[in-house]
Design a protein around this motif. Structure first.
Motif, short mmCIF file in Angstrom:
data_model
loop_
_atom_site.label_atom_id
_atom_site.label_comp_id
_atom_site.label_asym_id
_atom_site.label_seq_id
_atom_site.Cartn_x
_atom_site.Cartn_y
_atom_site.Cartn_z
N UNK A 122 12.87 3.29 -2.67
CA UNK A 122 12.75 4.35 -3.49
C UNK A 122 12.67 3.95 -5.12
N UNK A 123 13.38 3.15 -5.42
CA UNK A 123 13.47 2.79 -6.92
C UNK A 123 12.21 1.80 -7.16
N UNK A 124 11.79 1.12 -6.16
CA UNK A 124 10.68 0.03 -6.06
C UNK A 124 9.48 1.12 -6.31
N UNK A 125 9.41 2.11 -5.52
CA UNK A 125 8.19 2.78 -5.31
C UNK A 125 8.05 3.89 -6.73
N UNK A 126 9.20 4.32 -7.18
CA UNK A 126 9.37 5.14 -8.59
C UNK A 126 8.73 4.18 -9.53
N UNK A 127 8.99 2.86 -9.52
CA UNK A 127 8.62 2.04 -10.59
C UNK A 127 7.29 1.49 -10.60
N UNK A 128 6.90 1.53 -9.34
CA UNK A 128 5.60 0.56 -9.07
C UNK A 128 4.44 1.64 -8.85
N UNK A 129 4.81 2.82 -8.40
CA UNK A 129 3.66 3.85 -8.03
C UNK A 129 4.16 5.10 -8.60
N UNK A 130 4.25 5.35 -9.77
CA UNK A 130 4.60 6.65 -10.55
C UNK A 130 3.87 7.83 -9.96
#
Length: 186
Positions: A121-129
């Motif tokens: 989730x943290x990676x997605x939030x950072x890379x796919x806002x």
């Protein structure tokens, strides 16, 4: 991301929730542990959404600042050095309870794949806002795909878990068709 590519100190920022994850401890079967830094107004658990972890206990230990943890609707305020454990299956959320930063250690026992779940989730939030709404809420299809992929890790405190499992299993293929993906697998 697998255990071999895990680097202690990996830091991921979820700007929507004013939440920074610092992954300091590699995966183990016994426990998953990481640091969370909450900025002013910061929250955990999907913008302070009440949720459950049906098969693991979650322990919060505050290093600095002030943390509010809601368990079964009861608010607990934690100061530096204080600890509280949320028993598996209990609805809860947490948030920064003052105007400065709050730093806490979060520990899941047993680990399941909670490190990977939160890294995802943290990676997605950072890379796919763009996969998140204006208030930081993940797309419902993204939630369905992620929660189906990481079964029994996280559910909202609302409809019964069996309803959520059926719904997420049905929607996960549609999420993939719409371009959503899990970037860290269990």
């Amino acid at each position: 991301m697998d255990a071999l590519s895990f680097t202690p100190g990996l830091t991921l920022v979820n700007a929507f929730n004013e939440e920074t994850f610092v992954f300091t401890t590699p995966e183990s079967a016994e426990a998953a542990e990481f640091e969370v830094r909450l900025g002013p107004g910061g929250s955990g658990g999907g913008n302070a959404m009440a949720h459950i972890h049906p098969k693991t206990d979650e322990t919060f230990t505050v290093r600095s600042g002030l943390l509010t943890v809601s368990i079964d609707g009861r608010m607990h305020e934690l100061r530096p050095g204080e600890t509280i454990t949320v028993p598996r299956g209990k609805p809860h959320f947490f948030r920064n309870a003052h105007q400065g930063d709050t730093v806490a250690i979060i520990r899941f026992t047993p680990a399941q794949h909670q490190l990977r779940f939160f890294m995802n989730f943290a990676t997605i939030a950072q890379n796919h806002p763009g996969w998140f709404g204006s208030k930081g809420e993940p797309s419902f299809l993204l939630m369905a795909l992620t929660l189906h992929t990481f079964k029994d890790h996280f559910y909202v405190a609302g409809p019964p878990v069996w309803v959520q499992k059926m719904l997420f299993a049905t929607l996960a293929p549609f999420a993939r068709l719409m371009g959503y993906k899990v970037v860290v697998s269990p």
